[in-house]
Design a protein around this motif. Sequence first.
Motif, PDB file in Angstrom:
ATOM      1  N   PHE A 167       0.837  -1.188   0.000  1.00 12.61           N
ATOM      2  CA  PHE A 167       0.000   0.000   0.000  1.00 12.61           C
ATOM      3  C   PHE A 167       0.878   1.248   0.000  1.00 12.61           C
ATOM      4  N   GLY A 168       1.953   1.200   0.815  1.00  7.65           N
ATOM      5  CA  GLY A 168       2.988   2.219   0.728  1.00  7.65           C
ATOM      6  C   GLY A 168       2.663   3.608   1.235  1.00  7.65           C
ATOM      7  N   LYS A 169       2.154   3.726   2.437  1.00  7.29           N
ATOM      8  CA  LYS A 169       2.030   5.043   3.047  1.00  7.29           C
ATOM      9  C   LYS A 169       2.756   5.030   4.383  1.00  7.29           C
ATOM     10  N   PHE A 170       2.650   6.145   5.124  1.00  3.88           N
ATOM     11  CA  PHE A 170       3.375   6.255   6.378  1.00  3.88           C
ATOM     12  C   PHE A 170       2.701   5.591   7.554  1.00  3.88           C
ATOM     13  N   THR A 171       1.413   5.806   7.687  1.00  5.15           N
ATOM     14  CA  THR A 171       0.791   5.477   8.978  1.00  5.15           C
ATOM     15  C   THR A 171      -0.391   4.531   8.813  1.00  5.15           C
ATOM     16  N   VAL A 172      -0.719   3.881   9.912  1.00  6.69           N
ATOM     17  CA  VAL A 172      -1.833   2.953   9.965  1.00  6.69           C
ATOM     18  C   VAL A 172      -3.147   3.677   9.660  1.00  6.69           C
ATOM     19  N   SER A 173      -3.293   4.860  10.229  1.00 10.34           N
ATOM     20  CA  SER A 173      -4.561   5.566  10.024  1.00 10.34           C
ATOM     21  C   SER A 173      -4.701   6.040   8.581  1.00 10.34           C
ATOM     22  N   GLU A 174      -3.578   6.317   7.915  1.00  8.51           N
ATOM     23  CA  GLU A 174      -3.657   6.678   6.499  1.00  8.51           C
ATOM     24  C   GLU A 174      -4.231   5.522   5.683  1.00  8.51           C
ATOM     25  N   PHE A 175      -3.776   4.314   6.006  1.00 14.97           N
ATOM     26  CA  PHE A 175      -4.297   3.142   5.314  1.00 14.97           C
ATOM     27  C   PHE A 175      -5.803   3.024   5.547  1.00 14.97           C
ATOM     28  N   ALA A 205      -4.418   3.436  22.717  1.00 14.82           N
ATOM     29  CA  ALA A 205      -3.565   2.265  22.928  1.00 14.82           C
ATOM     30  C   ALA A 205      -2.127   2.683  23.239  1.00 14.82           C
ATOM     31  N   SER A 206      -1.609   3.658  22.475  1.00 14.03           N
ATOM     32  CA  SER A 206      -0.206   4.052  22.656  1.00 14.03           C
ATOM     33  C   SER A 206       0.032   4.692  24.014  1.00 14.03           C
ATOM     34  N   ILE A 207      -0.894   5.541  24.447  1.00 17.86           N
ATOM     35  CA  ILE A 207      -0.681   6.205  25.747  1.00 17.86           C
ATOM     36  C   ILE A 207      -0.715   5.179  26.873  1.00 17.86           C
ATOM     37  N   THR A 208      -1.645   4.238  26.796  1.00 17.10           N
ATOM     38  CA  THR A 208      -1.692   3.195  27.819  1.00 17.10           C
ATOM     39  C   THR A 208      -0.353   2.458  27.858  1.00 17.10           C
ATOM     40  N   THR A 249      -0.365  -7.263  19.314  1.00 25.38           N
ATOM     41  CA  THR A 249       0.968  -7.060  18.751  1.00 25.38           C
ATOM     42  C   THR A 249       0.862  -6.683  17.280  1.00 25.38           C
ATOM     43  N   ALA A 250      -0.002  -7.417  16.575  1.00 18.36           N
ATOM     44  CA  ALA A 250      -0.138  -7.176  15.146  1.00 18.36           C
ATOM     45  C   ALA A 250      -0.899  -5.888  14.874  1.00 18.36           C
ATOM     46  N   GLY A 251      -1.515  -5.285  15.904  1.00 19.54           N
ATOM     47  CA  GLY A 251      -2.269  -4.060  15.673  1.00 19.54           C
ATOM     48  C   GLY A 251      -1.612  -2.830  16.259  1.00 19.54           C
ATOM     49  N   LEU A 252      -0.413  -3.006  16.849  1.00 20.06           N
ATOM     50  CA  LEU A 252       0.222  -1.849  17.480  1.00 20.06           C
ATOM     51  C   LEU A 252       0.876  -0.952  16.448  1.00 20.06           C
ATOM     52  N   PRO A 253       0.483   0.320  16.433  1.00 20.39           N
ATOM     53  CA  PRO A 253       0.940   1.225  15.383  1.00 20.39           C
ATOM     54  C   PRO A 253       2.452   1.368  15.295  1.00 20.39           C
ATOM     55  N   VAL A 267      -0.014  -3.427  32.648  1.00 26.64           N
ATOM     56  CA  VAL A 267      -0.467  -2.196  32.016  1.00 26.64           C
ATOM     57  C   VAL A 267      -0.284  -2.311  30.515  1.00 26.64           C
ATOM     58  N   VAL A 268       0.880  -2.842  30.133  1.00 24.56           N
ATOM     59  CA  VAL A 268       1.162  -3.011  28.720  1.00 24.56           C
ATOM     60  C   VAL A 268       0.156  -3.975  28.098  1.00 24.56           C
ATOM     61  N   ALA A 269      -0.222  -5.013  28.851  1.00 30.89           N
ATOM     62  CA  ALA A 269      -1.207  -5.966  28.330  1.00 30.89           C
ATOM     63  C   ALA A 269      -2.532  -5.267  28.027  1.00 30.89           C
ATOM     64  N   LEU A 270      -2.891  -4.279  28.847  1.00 27.41           N
ATOM     65  CA  LEU A 270      -4.118  -3.524  28.579  1.00 27.41           C
ATOM     66  C   LEU A 270      -4.020  -2.791  27.240  1.00 27.41           C
ATOM     67  N   ALA A 271      -2.850  -2.188  26.992  1.00 28.41           N
ATOM     68  CA  ALA A 271      -2.646  -1.471  25.738  1.00 28.41           C
ATOM     69  C   ALA A 271      -2.843  -2.410  24.553  1.00 28.41           C
ATOM     70  N   PHE A 272      -2.369  -3.642  24.712  1.00 26.76           N
ATOM     71  CA  PHE A 272      -2.516  -4.608  23.621  1.00 26.76           C
ATOM     72  C   PHE A 272      -3.964  -4.971  23.409  1.00 26.76           C
ATOM     73  N   GLY A 273      -4.700  -5.094  24.509  1.00 27.60           N
ATOM     74  CA  GLY A 273      -6.123  -5.389  24.392  1.00 27.60           C
ATOM     75  C   GLY A 273      -6.822  -4.318  23.572  1.00 27.60           C
ATOM     76  N   LEU A 274      -6.438  -3.068  23.819  1.00 28.46           N
ATOM     77  CA  LEU A 274      -7.075  -1.967  23.095  1.00 28.46           C
ATOM     78  C   LEU A 274      -6.716  -1.999  21.613  1.00 28.46           C
ATOM     79  N   ALA A 275      -5.442  -2.234  21.313  1.00 25.70           N
ATOM     80  CA  ALA A 275      -5.025  -2.314  19.906  1.00 25.70           C
ATOM     81  C   ALA A 275      -5.678  -3.519  19.230  1.00 25.70           C
TER      82      ALA A 275
END
Lengths: 593, 86
Positions: free
Chosen positions: A98-106, A127-130, A259-263, A472-480
């Motif tokens: 796809f070739g862009k910079f960010t996940v949200s761009e996709f 997710a990132s702040i958590t 893991t597969a969804g972390l930006p 705490v990190v596990a929570l972030a993964f749940g969100l992603a």
Amino acid sequence: MDLKTMTFLVVGATFALYIGIAIWARASTTKEFYVAGTGVHPIANGMATAADWMSAASFISMAGLIAFLGYDASVYLMGWTGGYVLLALLLAPYLRKFGKFTVSEFIGERYYSKAARMVAVLCLIVASITYVIGQMKGVGVAFGRFLEVPLHTGVAVGMAIVFIYAVMGGMKGITYTQIAQYCVLIFAYTVPAIFITLNLTGVPIPQIGLGSTMADGSGVALLDKLDMVVTDLGFAAFTAQKWSTLNMVLLTLSLMIGTAGLPHVIMRFFTVPKVADARTSAGWALIFIAILYTTAPAVGAMARLNLMHTIQTGEVGSVDGNMVYADRPDWFKNWEITGLLKFEDKNGDGRVQYYNDKNKDFAAKAASFGWKGNEMVKVDRDIMVLANPEIANLPNWVIALVAAGGLAAALSTAAGLLLAIATAVSHDVIKGMISPDISEKKELLASRLSMAGAILVAGYLGMNPPGFAAQVVALAFGLAASSIFPALMMGIFNKNMDNIGAIAGMLTGLFSTLIYIFWFKGWFFIPGTAMAANTPDNWFMGISPEAFGAVGAMLNFLVAYLVSKVTPPPPEHIQHLVENIRVPIGAGKAADH
Amino acid sequence: MSDQTNRQAYWKANLKLVAFCLSIWFVVSYLFGIILVDQLNTIRLGGYKLGFWFAQQGSMYIFVVLIFFYANRIGKIDKQFNVHED
């Protein structure tokens, strides 16, 4: 040289190295700030991804969790590595094409909708702040110990350093620095592990030593010995399963798809030279990660064994079988200063009794020894890795090295995450939506300001963390897992997924998971605002908040699918776009800014 | 074969390979590491119980192998269907 001087020296030297590299590879344009350039070799990229990925949670916290949870902690090991398989097979090559910079761009382009992009940005920031909160707790523990200050002061010092370090760099600086950090952290993790394995089993390889017999001539396997030592004091056996099977499966799944969804991890695969490199980069990253992850179980098990032996020096129940508090070793005193280790002489005998007083049968037996409750009233699991070399009486330089490694792990991840947040705010929100013709200079300024804001929020919450760093990190993964991964996957594998379906799915996933977490952990993690006590009896079907991300993801898939059935299918050109990203042919260079 | 049908055939071949890899991924982690752990723990691998070994060691080694296996096979399929990069 005493330990403190040695630690300052080693930590100082590694910091000088990182900052030197960051200055040498300073980002001067926005493009360099976001991507490291397409010339990064897959092995180098894999190494940087590994450093980016392995955070304070992996380095400091995970082995501590293994030490106390035993077998149950396998969910972290499998969950945080198995996600790379999903990444390599389901996402990375297509996102690279796809070739862009960010996940949200996709997401914005695939679902032909600014609203979808906005929702993706929201999911990503939450997710990132958590995730950064977990890092801050880890940094606080490490600084707290080696500066000999309380946790709060440690977090504050960490905030200042992360700020200077992340704001200067950008992706280009970060990539090269992260390669250096990987080397420091893996060396710092494996050296003490090898020492300790040699001590206990005579085998120099931790992965093999863990499955070997004790070197004391008894011929007992190390894991069996550990099971005996802990059950003798009323604790559950190390290798036994304590959690429900359903919870273990869901938590593992949650961590994998998270893991597969972390930006900040996905971003790395946007910038490799070729689609084929995106596939192998994930493999290289996993090799570098697995070196640490397969060592961690040995570190955890052996730390537990050494800790038990330090305190329970003789026969359980004998008069002089427990350590005399006045003769406690230095590491014990130092960790008491941080407040993460606490002793209370409940029966006034001047000795330390550490046992499971919640186990009724054993508590009765303990009472007959004259024990009046577990006297190690606080043993924060996050201290285990840092304390481990001291407990095992390793030389000072090894202990100093571990402090440097822990900081490298926390800093490299915090920097990568802050960059992902900054990119989301400046590139996706400001440039993508609010003012498209913003100047490069202003965009850089905006991204640096948003980093500063994120550090402040994360630092505050890092001082009042809702759990151990790894949790705490596990929570972030749940969100992603519940919000971003399903949208990405359906975007590639389901041509008929439309904008409304995807948005409905993402919102359902994010909010169901977020509310479930806040319900048990307090609204916005503010202590005292939880709606129900965080205990297995209250959990829905026994599913812990950390594991709920998998349920959120299933809800996301389901809602998106149902909504897409009753709303118009995506336009022709979007369907072509999807067909096009499914084949590697014609992949250009990673898109220009 | 038209370009369109060729690409569809390629995608099918890819999905088949992905499904194969993911079933191994599932078996070594969820099945061996969690669901069947008690049964496997009756077998020993040196000082390790086998189920415990899969959960804390074996699954991770197999994950690494799986990714490179996939990358290698899909690379060949790319060429076979002539959709590889230059």
